[in-house]
Design a protein around this motif. Structure first.
Motif, PDB file in Angstrom:
ATOM      1  N   UNK A  84      -1.409  -3.318 -27.871  1.00  0.00           N
ATOM      2  CA  UNK A  84       0.036  -3.207 -27.989  1.00  0.00           C
ATOM      3  C   UNK A  84       0.720  -3.794 -26.768  1.00  0.00           C
ATOM      4  N   UNK A  85       2.012  -4.071 -26.956  1.00  0.00           N
ATOM      5  CA  UNK A  85       2.855  -4.485 -25.845  1.00  0.00           C
ATOM      6  C   UNK A  85       3.837  -3.353 -25.583  1.00  0.00           C
ATOM      7  N   UNK A  86       4.012  -2.993 -24.344  1.00  0.00           N
ATOM      8  CA  UNK A  86       5.024  -1.998 -24.004  1.00  0.00           C
ATOM      9  C   UNK A  86       6.036  -2.623 -23.065  1.00  0.00           C
ATOM     10  N   UNK A  87       7.277  -2.579 -23.448  1.00  0.00           N
ATOM     11  CA  UNK A  87       8.320  -3.143 -22.607  1.00  0.00           C
ATOM     12  C   UNK A  87       9.612  -2.406 -22.894  1.00  0.00           C
TER      13      UNK A  87
ATOM     14  N   UNK B 135       8.621  -3.454 -15.828  1.00  0.00           N
ATOM     15  CA  UNK B 135       7.304  -4.081 -16.030  1.00  0.00           C
ATOM     16  C   UNK B 135       6.946  -4.145 -17.513  1.00  0.00           C
ATOM     17  N   UNK B 136       6.521  -5.330 -17.936  1.00  0.00           N
ATOM     18  CA  UNK B 136       6.059  -5.526 -19.307  1.00  0.00           C
ATOM     19  C   UNK B 136       4.553  -5.287 -19.309  1.00  0.00           C
ATOM     20  N   UNK B 137       4.054  -4.490 -20.233  1.00  0.00           N
ATOM     21  CA  UNK B 137       2.618  -4.214 -20.266  1.00  0.00           C
ATOM     22  C   UNK B 137       1.983  -4.758 -21.532  1.00  0.00           C
ATOM     23  N   UNK B 138       0.803  -5.335 -21.370  1.00  0.00           N
ATOM     24  CA  UNK B 138      -0.015  -5.721 -22.522  1.00  0.00           C
ATOM     25  C   UNK B 138      -1.277  -4.889 -22.454  1.00  0.00           C
TER      26      UNK B 138
ATOM     27  N   UNK C  59      14.543   3.085 -14.301  1.00  0.00           N
ATOM     28  CA  UNK C  59      14.466   1.679 -14.702  1.00  0.00           C
ATOM     29  C   UNK C  59      13.046   1.206 -14.477  1.00  0.00           C
ATOM     30  N   UNK C  60      12.440   0.693 -15.491  1.00  0.00           N
ATOM     31  CA  UNK C  60      11.061   0.249 -15.372  1.00  0.00           C
ATOM     32  C   UNK C  60      10.876  -1.098 -16.067  1.00  0.00           C
TER      33      UNK C  60
ATOM     34  N   UNK D  51      15.687  -1.130 -20.751  1.00  0.00           N
ATOM     35  CA  UNK D  51      16.958  -0.405 -20.573  1.00  0.00           C
ATOM     36  C   UNK D  51      16.989   0.367 -19.250  1.00  0.00           C
ATOM     37  N   UNK D  52      18.070   0.188 -18.517  1.00  0.00           N
ATOM     38  CA  UNK D  52      18.274   0.915 -17.275  1.00  0.00           C
ATOM     39  C   UNK D  52      19.049   2.186 -17.622  1.00  0.00           C
TER      40      UNK D  52
END
Lengths: 388, 388
Positions: free
Chosen positions: B5-8, A11-14, A8-9, B11-12
């Motif tokens: 980009x956005x990375x998010x 964190x939202x990254x930009x 489970x991760x 989902x667990x």
């Protein structure tokens, strides 16, 4: 083998050169009071501080500064940060800096309302967080620790000569992190290459465990190859955007739990490095680089098949006509050549470690299970001596 | 290059042979009414249905069954599922099955309260979700689509002869997914290898774009190597737990946005495959395998350096003394040999496609930008003809 695990991760990254423009959107989700955490002030020189302050003000935030976070954040500094957080009932801790600043922010986030002594609870007894956690956001200006997308927080206790990392669960991960490769340009080369080796070490600590053949191993090899390629470019041209962005992205994935899935891991190089750090305050990545080759040569025979695989898959060693041992050794030799090319610290003397310090450092080194060999005190002394 | 980009990925995941034991904890976060989505009933034969029902009842859930989800879920079935969801105001949609079942569950989750015709809104006009989204959880019994950890949902409209996938944002990702490699044991070999090729195709669709050298490329190569190794083991011994778990885990990472970062991608093999699927109802992975080699040979010259890299990094082609074109071709030849070893469908005739169907299939094939070559109608016809 990939056994039972939870991944489970949250964190939202930009990512990218426009990444900071997303801070505004993120800030909207939090209350007014923001604890702004940063280090020695380099962000004031490179203009990042100004940019962040402007956005915070535009969003109507009340800023509580918490600066002077040192490369190895101490328990005393942690207490200071908790005081600020509690006193102003901060709604968000915004870390602007490298791994130490992010680590510190996370430590404050779980310690401010801790019902116990946080050092004792988290770093000596390794207990889970049971109190309220203040949300953390990061603006990364230095690459290496992966702290922007994990639950790790390393804290140093100088009185006890201990530097200990606790890897917390996904409730401690930053809510968001902003990764602009250009923010890392102004970093001195010494810090940049130290960060690169920190990344490499993170991958290797997870890679060198288990005798199986899991997807985690293959992803780790991919990350290593990407890192090696890009760090060689970046050391020659620190403003190569593609190389710096690959390094930044690799760093995140090197230590955000993905390649740990199915792995036991002992993190022994980090245990050595942290002990050295507690006694010298040397740059983290360099404490790792100084001991890595001696350490891996010391344990190579115990994980020979994996070191052989490492040589072939990562360092393109041609195995034909060679013994497993020769192949494995050639891999480590190529790694050593690469490390020298990058300008990494290759021995402890350069970090100010003397023979007389070996024994105390060995005493501060935590000995872990999970790798190819469980070391004893004599082994630690030998490795440190070989690293002098 | 890794641009902005956005990375998010919210989902667990619970992975491993004990993974289902975590369902109870997850169910506690949702209300009483659960829409239980599954396919043709194979989960009743292998006992998974019974296990899930037991847990749902133990948690006091009221179950609304929504079975009969077909391999290519249709707009008509979608309307039926929306009806169930709305009528019983379900609090959670629990998908138990493979990619189609998960895709369908996600489609229902965003369509039940859609203020418009979902097919028109999502699949023709490719609009974002603006209505309430019902949470989705998945218990995966078939590997390949990656649907357990992404926002993708493919729906088929037989009247319009269209099978279209829309990749939604992180608000559409399943809240949790349960991945037990043993749940995939009972799958017939044909379905298993089709799933393996679906995974390979997902990776390649993302890998074959761009002429740069990003971390995404290296991770993709690692995933490919892991998949190739494990699928060769699994096809000989489908109950090799390590191989099946590596395949399952690789599938998830092949299509959960990670290796898409910095990539343009055209997904043209999937566009071809989906058109074939709309006209034949053939197994998805086999529609991809039947056209892949002809397609890649057709565009190889346009992305020659990447095909060369693919040959060396993934298929261990020795480049010495060969032209770039020879190296690239040798890579595709080795891929073809591997595909045959797995028992994949290598031509369209085997899927019931006749010469007369080429033109209609070509007409249903969406032509996309982002890869090495933008095809025209004639190219599509040529590739399909070469695949017969």
């Amino acid at each position: 083998m990939l056994g039972n695990f939870k991944y489970s991760n949250p964190t939202k990254l930009y990512f990218g050169e426009d990444a900071l423009s997303n801070l505004k959107v993120e800030l909207a989700s939090y209350g007014t009071n923001v604890q702004l955490v940063y280090g020695g002030g380099s962000i004031k020189k490179n203009g990042i501080y100004e940019q962040v302050i402007t956005i915070l003000k535009e969003c109507g935030k009340v800023i509580f500064e918490d600066s002077g976070v040192m490369p190895n954040p101490t328990v005393e500094k942690l207490a200071e940060g908790c005081q600020i957080a509690r006193e102003h009932q901060v709604d968000l801790i915004l870390a602007v800096g490298g791994g130490s600043v992010c680590d510190y922010a996370k430590a404050v986030s779980i310690s401010a309302y801790c019902e116990d002594d946080p050092w004792e609870k988290y770093y000596i007894r390794f207990e889970d967080v049971t109190c309220k956690i203040i949300p953390v956001g990061c603006v990364l200006t230095m690459v290496g620790t992966g702290s922007e997308m994990n639950g790790g927080a390393v804290i140093t206790n100088h009185k006890q000569k201990l530097k200990i990392g606790h890897v917390f669960g996904d409730n401690v991960f930053p809510k968001f992190s902003i990764l602009n490769p250009k923010f890392t340009y102004s970093l001195p080369k010494y810090q940049m290459v130290a960060g690169c080796f920190d990344i490499m070490s993170h991958i290797l600590e997870q890679y060198f465990s288990g005798e199986d053949d899991t997807t985690s191993d293959y992803i780790a090899e991919g990350l290593l190859r990407s890192l090696i390629t890009s760090s060689k470019i970046a050391v020659k041209n620190p403003e190569d955007y593609e190389a710096r962005s690959n390094i930044m992205w690799t760093a995140t994935w090197a230590l955000n739990t993905l390649i740990a899935m199915g792995k036991t891991t002992d993190w022994e190089v980090h245990m050595l490095g942290q002990a050295i750090g507690a006694h010298t305050d040397a740059t983290h990545g360099m404490t790792l680089s100084a001991v890595s080759i001696p350490y891996y040569k010391y344990i190579m025979a115990d994980g020979l098949q994996k070191f052989k695989r490492y040589a072939i898959h990562v360092w393109d060693v041609d195995p034909s006509g060679k013994t497993d041992e020769q192949i494995a050794r050639e891999g480590l030799d190529r790694m050593e050549t690469y490390m020298k090319e990058l300008g990494l610290v290759m021995n402890l003397s350069e970090l100010g470690v003397t023979e007389a310090m070996i024994e105390p450092i060995a005493n501060s080194t935590l000995i872990m299970e999970g790798g190819y060999r469980i070391l004893n005190h004599e082994d630690i002394v030998n490795i440190l001596t070989n690293s002098l």
